[in-house]
Write a protein that holds these residues in place. Structure first.
Motif, short mmCIF file in Angstrom:
data_model
loop_
_atom_site.label_atom_id
_atom_site.label_comp_id
_atom_site.label_asym_id
_atom_site.label_seq_id
_atom_site.Cartn_x
_atom_site.Cartn_y
_atom_site.Cartn_z
N ALA A 19 0.86 -1.20 0.00
CA ALA A 19 0.00 0.00 0.00
C ALA A 19 0.89 1.25 0.00
O ALA A 19 2.06 1.15 0.40
CB ALA A 19 -0.89 -0.02 1.24
N PRO A 20 0.39 2.41 -0.40
CA PRO A 20 -0.94 2.61 -0.96
C PRO A 20 -1.07 2.02 -2.37
O PRO A 20 -0.07 1.97 -3.10
CB PRO A 20 -1.07 4.14 -1.00
N VAL A 44 -4.32 1.17 -5.63
CA VAL A 44 -5.67 1.50 -6.05
C VAL A 44 -6.34 0.27 -6.66
O VAL A 44 -5.76 -0.38 -7.52
CB VAL A 44 -5.66 2.67 -7.07
N VAL A 97 -9.09 3.80 -3.26
CA VAL A 97 -7.69 4.20 -3.08
C VAL A 97 -7.31 3.71 -1.68
O VAL A 97 -7.68 4.32 -0.68
CB VAL A 97 -7.53 5.73 -3.20
N ALA A 98 -6.61 2.57 -1.62
CA ALA A 98 -6.36 1.91 -0.34
C ALA A 98 -5.04 2.39 0.25
O ALA A 98 -3.99 2.28 -0.37
CB ALA A 98 -6.34 0.39 -0.54
N GLU A 99 -5.12 2.95 1.45
CA GLU A 99 -3.91 3.46 2.12
C GLU A 99 -3.20 2.33 2.88
O GLU A 99 -2.03 2.44 3.20
CB GLU A 99 -4.26 4.61 3.07
N THR A 100 -3.95 1.25 3.19
CA THR A 100 -3.33 0.12 3.89
C THR A 100 -3.57 -1.15 3.10
O THR A 100 -4.50 -1.24 2.29
CB THR A 100 -3.96 -0.09 5.29
N ASP A 142 -7.04 -2.62 3.68
CA ASP A 142 -8.11 -2.00 2.88
C ASP A 142 -8.06 -2.50 1.43
O ASP A 142 -9.10 -2.72 0.79
CB ASP A 142 -7.96 -0.47 2.87
N ALA A 143 -6.83 -2.66 0.92
CA ALA A 143 -6.68 -3.11 -0.47
C ALA A 143 -7.22 -4.53 -0.62
O ALA A 143 -7.96 -4.83 -1.56
CB ALA A 143 -5.21 -3.05 -0.88
N CYS A 168 -0.58 3.85 -7.07
CA CYS A 168 -1.25 5.04 -6.53
C CYS A 168 -0.46 6.28 -6.91
O CYS A 168 0.71 6.43 -6.55
CB CYS A 168 -1.37 4.93 -5.01
N ARG A 217 0.06 10.53 -6.97
CA ARG A 217 -0.19 11.66 -6.05
C ARG A 217 -0.14 12.97 -6.82
O ARG A 217 0.67 13.11 -7.74
CB ARG A 217 0.87 11.70 -4.95
#
Ligand code: AMP
Ligand code: GLY
Length: 429
Positions: free
Chosen positions: A138-139, A141, A155-158, A161-162, A186, A188
């Motif tokens: 992570a991060p 997507v 959009v997974a920060e961990t 979550d992904a 991901c 930015r």
């Protein structure tokens, strides 16, 4: 000529208002339209997804040009059915619409044509997808491949979550749209939309604009269809601008040459992220943006009817675009609870007062007339209130002044549309 616009949002209200002002327009219809489109056009009860019904209405009403607003009918091939019957259509065929209808197709298109975008991999089974996510970390997507009404992207920060997002896709959270999953690097940076009129493989870019996707101030809360927007975008450098124009030209040229996306005639929407390595495509859409259209079209001085007909008939040489120097800021007024559950039927007051202010236009989305003829709320995003002015600050102040004159129960809005842009590029760091 008689023109039919398909759709019912503030985007379609903005298109209809601009077409009403066209020298070419005789009768103007919107199907199904909303409480605002009925003031500039005739609302007709035809389902935009029903190609046979649209064709029948177009024939009966001597319609020469059909403008398809939303992506769903484009992806379903409603454009093909009309074109095959000899009616001019603003909006790509089903093949061209795959640029929005399939994220995997769009990624392959970008790869083939050297268009910068996030690196990615595609999976149609859970285990390999999870392995890939764990390798990348992570991060990251996670996206459902097909159309998921803007909800299929996480959009997974961990890593957790992904993995949850990957499982949700394969568990059918997005129906058929999630049978395939695209996993992306991901990126930015600030986002920026560039819409372009595309025909015969040529791109005629519109002014850039910037959406605000989160529900609440400070870019917090859930993702929405868009809560506010402005155009042009002051933080974009000249170099970024010319890269975006080049990318749109390259994409348009490829739609003129690619077997499946051939002969694209309509709006191509480039959703960019302005990364440290330059602008990269987050996604393509195959239609005008909402709310982007509400700040882009009011700045177009050229006759939209002439431009759309030239696009639809493949007459690129006849297209010339002239833009106003004004700034435009649009603020969305939403129903309480949006993007979650919300109520309908609340009376809306003050639109006339708002539009009496110089430089203000109010575009309707979720509005309708009740049995007493009163204007009432009928959707999540209710109105887009647009202020224009000679400076960004002036446009913004005008928009908010107008917002304060409009009332309905539970009115929800962001108070910080354009605030980051005024602070400058560092606001994104
Ligand atoms: P999309 O539906 O593809 O427009 O994605 C919705 C939103 O998710 C975009 O507007 C971005 O804010 C975010 N997003 C999508 N792809 C990426 C990516 N590769 N990197 C970072 N953010 C992304
Ligand atoms: N404003 C985002 C979209 O139209 O897709």
């Amino acid at each position: 000529m008689n023109i039919l616009v398909l759709g019912s949002g503030a985007r379609e209200h903005a298109i209809a208002r601009a077409l009403r002002a066209s020298a070419l327009t005789d009768e103007l219809f919107v199907a199904p339209g909303n409480g605002g489109t009925g003031d500039v056009a005739r609302n007709v009860a035809v389902n935009p997804m029903d190609a046979a019904a649209v064709l029948q209405f177009a024939r009966d009403s001597d319609v020469r040009l059909v403008v398809i607003g939303p992506e769903a009918p484009l992806v379903a091939g409603v454009g093909n059915a009309l074109r095959d019957a000899g009616i001019a259509v603003y909006g790509p065929d089903q093949g061209g619409a795959m640029l929005e209808g399939s994220k995997e197709f769009a990624k392959q298109f970008m790869e083939t044509n050297g268009i910068p975008t996030a690196s990615y991999a595609t999976f149609d089974a859970l285990e390999p997808a999870l392995t890939y996510v764990r390798e990348q970390g992570a991060p990251i997507v996670v996206k459902a491949d097909g159309l998921a009404a803007g909800k299929g992207v996480v959009v997974a920060e961990t890593l957790e979550d992904a993995e949850d997002a990957v499982r949700a896709c394969f568990d059918g959270a997005f129906g058929d749209a999630g049978a395939k999953v695209v996993i992306e690097e991901c990126m930015r940076g600030p986002e920026c939309s560039m819409l372009s009129f595309v025909t015969q493989g040529r791109s005629f870019p519109m002014a850039p604009s910037q959406d605000h996707k989160r529900a609440y101030d400070g870019d917090t809360g859930p993702n929405t269809g868009g809560m506010g927007v402005y155009s042009p975008v002051p933080i974009v450098t000249d170099e970024e601008m010319s890269t975006m124009v080049d990318i749109m030209a390259r994409a348009a040229a490829a739609t003129g040459a690619d077997e499946e996306a051939r002969d694209y005639r309509g709006t191509l929407y480039g959703g960019f992220m302005l990364t440290e390595d330059g602008p990269k495509i987050v996604e393509f859409n195959v239609r005008f943006g909402d709310p982007e259209t509400q700040v882009v079209l009011p700045r177009l001085k050229s006759d939209l009817g002439e431009v759309m007909l030239a696009v639809a008939e493949g007459r690129a040489d006849d297209i010339a675009l002239d833009w106003s120097d004004d700034w435009a800021v649009g603020v969305v007024l939403a129903s309480e609870g949006y993007p979650g559950a919300y109520e309908k039927g609340d009376v809306i007051l003050g639109i006339e007062d708002a539009e009496a202010l110089p430089g203000v236009t109010v575009y309707h989305a979720g509005t309708a007339r009740n049995a007493d003829g009163e204007l009432v709320t009928a959707g999540g995003r209710v109105l887009t209130v647009v202020g224009t002015g000679a400076t960004f600050e002036q446009a913004r102040e005008t928009a908010y002044e107008a917002c304060d004159l409009i009332t309905f129960r539970g009115k929800q809005l962001r108070r910080d549309i354009g605030k980051k842009a005024l602070q400058g590029r560092s606001a994104w760091e």
